[in-house]
Scaffold this motif. Structure first.
Motif, PDB file in Angstrom:
ATOM      1  N   MET A 200       9.314  11.309  -6.000  1.00 15.50           N
ATOM      2  CA  MET A 200       8.311  10.836  -5.036  1.00 15.50           C
ATOM      3  C   MET A 200       7.776  11.956  -4.156  1.00 15.50           C
ATOM      4  N   ARG A 201       8.560  13.030  -3.954  1.00 19.02           N
ATOM      5  CA  ARG A 201       8.046  14.135  -3.143  1.00 19.02           C
ATOM      6  C   ARG A 201       7.027  14.972  -3.919  1.00 19.02           C
ATOM      7  N   SER A 202       7.049  14.842  -5.251  1.00 18.43           N
ATOM      8  CA  SER A 202       6.081  15.543  -6.084  1.00 18.43           C
ATOM      9  C   SER A 202       4.881  14.687  -6.454  1.00 18.43           C
ATOM     10  N   HIS A 203       5.074  13.359  -6.573  1.00 15.51           N
ATOM     11  CA  HIS A 203       4.020  12.507  -7.122  1.00 15.51           C
ATOM     12  C   HIS A 203       3.733  11.254  -6.296  1.00 15.51           C
ATOM     13  N   GLY A 204       4.374  11.076  -5.163  1.00 15.46           N
ATOM     14  CA  GLY A 204       4.170   9.872  -4.374  1.00 15.46           C
ATOM     15  C   GLY A 204       5.140   8.774  -4.767  1.00 15.46           C
ATOM     16  N   VAL A 205       5.085   7.647  -4.074  1.00 12.25           N
ATOM     17  CA  VAL A 205       5.956   6.522  -4.424  1.00 12.25           C
ATOM     18  C   VAL A 205       5.443   5.865  -5.705  1.00 12.25           C
ATOM     19  N   GLY A 206       6.265   4.995  -6.299  1.00 10.34           N
ATOM     20  CA  GLY A 206       5.914   4.412  -7.581  1.00 10.34           C
ATOM     21  C   GLY A 206       4.575   3.708  -7.592  1.00 10.34           C
ATOM     22  N   SER A 207       4.273   2.962  -6.523  1.00 11.80           N
ATOM     23  CA  SER A 207       3.019   2.196  -6.491  1.00 11.80           C
ATOM     24  C   SER A 207       1.791   3.083  -6.350  1.00 11.80           C
ATOM     25  N   ASP A 208       1.953   4.345  -5.944  1.00 12.97           N
ATOM     26  CA  ASP A 208       0.817   5.251  -5.859  1.00 12.97           C
ATOM     27  C   ASP A 208       0.245   5.555  -7.246  1.00 12.97           C
ATOM     28  N   LEU A 209       1.042   5.363  -8.279  1.00 12.84           N
ATOM     29  CA  LEU A 209       0.588   5.627  -9.639  1.00 12.84           C
ATOM     30  C   LEU A 209       0.075   4.373 -10.344  1.00 12.84           C
ATOM     31  N   MET A 210       0.108   3.219  -9.648  1.00 13.13           N
ATOM     32  CA  MET A 210      -0.375   1.988 -10.252  1.00 13.13           C
ATOM     33  C   MET A 210      -1.901   2.009 -10.290  1.00 13.13           C
ATOM     34  N   THR A 211      -2.457   1.815 -11.480  1.00 15.96           N
ATOM     35  CA  THR A 211      -3.908   1.813 -11.643  1.00 15.96           C
ATOM     36  C   THR A 211      -4.464   0.417 -11.862  1.00 15.96           C
ATOM     37  N   SER A 212      -3.617  -0.533 -12.236  1.00 11.16           N
ATOM     38  CA  SER A 212      -4.067  -1.905 -12.450  1.00 11.16           C
ATOM     39  C   SER A 212      -2.839  -2.796 -12.599  1.00 11.16           C
ATOM     40  N   THR A 213      -3.018  -4.073 -12.373  1.00  6.43           N
ATOM     41  CA  THR A 213      -1.942  -5.039 -12.565  1.00  6.43           C
ATOM     42  C   THR A 213      -2.553  -6.403 -12.850  1.00  6.43           C
ATOM     43  N   ARG A 214      -1.772  -7.275 -13.459  1.00 10.83           N
ATOM     44  CA  ARG A 214      -2.192  -8.653 -13.682  1.00 10.83           C
ATOM     45  C   ARG A 214      -1.212  -9.576 -12.989  1.00 10.83           C
TER      46      ARG A 214
END
Length: 509
Positions: A200-214
């Motif tokens: 997360m210190r390199s790429h953000g928290v998990g939800s920062d990488l979410m691009t879409s959801t249903r």
């Protein structure tokens, strides 16, 4: 009241097979009604106990491709058991085994019409028991589809996918997402609350990488959420926690390339507090490629060292650079155990993987925006040494924050904790054979540790570590984003079909 799902160890690690031929998955358009279910939705009834007729249960079962489990059925007890055994006595009236979005919609619509409370369970790891209910448990564990699109570098995962499945799928591709360590934590609960991990210190928290959801909403409609479609709700679902707006059936995530990492696991017994006082400032100065969990662990059977210090994590780089970072601490005392290896990235994650346990526990969290060295460490060691349990354990964990996760504005998504250096989590565990008196003393010890350290922390608490004793919990979980979340709740679920003790309450718009 309707609890949410969330993360904590659940069952044995069963990684899903990697997809034989990764392919592109398409999201459906927003607001798609699933068959005749949404058309038959009636106004929400007051939620009742499980006083449901056999005819109604049969009607539900006929709508579910995955089937319905009732008490006494094979597999019911294992599926009903939560990771936190404090809540094991709360048994559902039935379990809807969902294998597709239509099953989820059928279960929601049926509960709404019957007035029966429900919860959704993905991994079953909710710290506060919010994935348990005397009503209907909507289990999404059968939705295990996972695929990768090489053209876009995106992963598509259904609601039942867990950390171990992500590991199995991405390890053959040389890609990753921000993920957790525990193999059986559900990806859905992890992402919806933000999701912390060593990257997360390199790429953000998990939800920062979410691009879409249903997501299936309270009316049984399947909604597609992204920046352009249902954008406000998409904002809310990146950190707004599970169980507040609907039941998610699928997630699309941006991935990043991975090659090698240096994984490490160290334990100090001698001079642990002195080591910690040097280690914490050294870690706070480290580059963003370092991800760590530090823990002060009670060891009451060790009279010479009643509190140990552990350091677990990864460095995206070679061993020599890591040794330079850790050098000041290593000069104070040699660790009693030291496993350090530079490996292919996913082999390093195997070294760091945590496996599930069923246990009784409580955990309380707080984000800290200032250095945690000096006085707070002194207090932490003093109190951890006083752990009163005989058949159990206690610790204070420090997950290092900062870096990329703090570079995202606090209002960019519902995950508001963007100025933290550490996430502090005090935890206590006890075995069934522990006496009730000692369990009470253990819980008092946990509260004292937590409350004594509060002056050194901020206002925020981690929504993926729900704490039933936290006063005004939504304010601590969502901070300045709470009012916007309440307005979105007022639009998407004004009747509070999705409700649990710490859920977001709707605000009329």
């Amino acid at each position: 009241m309707m609890p949410q799902r969330a993360p904590r160890p659940d069952d044995s690690f069963r990684p899903a097979p990697a997809p034989a031929s990764p392919s592109r998955r398409r999201f459906l358009g927003g607001g798609v009604a699933l068959g005749l279910l949404a058309a038959g939705v009636r106004p929400v009834r007051a939620l009742q106990g499980p006083n449901v007729t056999d005819t109604a249960w049969r009607e539900l079962e006929q709508r579910l491709a995955g089937g319905l489990l009732r008490p006494g059925d094979a597999g019911f007890a294992d599926m009903a058991r939560p990771a936190n055994l404090i809540y094991a006595d709360v048994q559902p009236a039935a379990i809807a085994r969902c294998t597709r979005a239509e099953d989820v919609a059928a279960a929601i619509t049926w509960c709404r019409n019957e007035g029966l409370p429900f919860v959704v369970r993905g991994g079953g790891h909710n710290y506060a028991g919010y994935s348990t209910t005397p009503g209907l448990m909507i289990d999404t564990g059968g939705m295990k589809g996972i695929s990768y699109d090489a053209a876009t570098g995106r992963l598509v995962a259904q609601a039942g996918v867990r950390n171990g499945d992500v590991h199995a799928a991405l390890s053959i591709l040389g890609r990753s997402v921000v993920h957790g360590r525990c193999a059986t934590v559900g990806l859905a609960g992890f992402l919806l609350g933000g999701g912390i991990g060593f990257d997360m210190r390199s790429h953000g928290v998990g939800s920062d990488l979410m691009t879409s959801t249903r997501m299936v909403d309270a009316t049984g409609q399947l909604r597609s959420l992204n920046e352009r479609e249902n954008g406000d709700l998409f904002w809310a679902c990146r950190g707004g926690a599970g169980g507040n707006f609907g039941i998610h059936t699928e997630f699309e995530l941006a991935t990043f390339p991975v090659e090698r990492c240096t994984a490490f696991d160290l334990i100090w017994t001698a001079r642990a507090e002195e080591v910690a006082q040097v280690l914490i400032p050294a870690l706070e100065k480290a580059p963003d490629g370092l991800g760590v969990k530090v823990a002060i662990v009670a060891s009451p059977t060790d009279a010479q060292a009643p509190a140990h210090l552990t350091l677990l994590g990864q460095w995206i780089g070679e061993r020599d650079t890591l040794m330079d970072i850790l050098g000041p601490a290593l000069k104070v005392a040699a660790p009693a155990k030291a496993s350090i290896a530079t490996l292919p990235y996913w082999d390093g994650q195997t070294m760091l993987t945590e496996f599930a346990q069923y246990e009784s526990f409580r955990e309380r969290s707080r984000f800290a925006s200032a250095s945690f060295g000096g006085r707070p460490l002194e207090i932490a060691f003093r109190l951890v040494r006083q752990f009163p349990g005989q058949h159990g354990s206690g610790n204070l964990k420090l997950f290092q924050c900062g870096g990329a996760m703090n570079k995202v504005p606090a209002d960019r998504s519902a995950f508001v904790h963007r100025n933290s250096l550490w996430l502090i989590a005090a935890a206590a565990y006890w075995e069934e054979k522990e006496t009730s008196a000692r369990v009470a003393r253990t819980q008092d010890w946990l509260d004292e540790l937590y409350e004594t350290l509060l002056p050194f922390c901020g206002e925020g608490a981690f929504q993926n570590f729900p704490d039933p004793r936290l006063v005004d919990a939504p304010r601590h979980y969502y901070g300045a984003n709470l009012e916007r979340l309440r307005r979105i709740k007022g639009r998407i679920d004004p009747d509070e079909l999705f409700r649990y003790p710490q859920s977001i309450r709707p605000l009329a718009t």
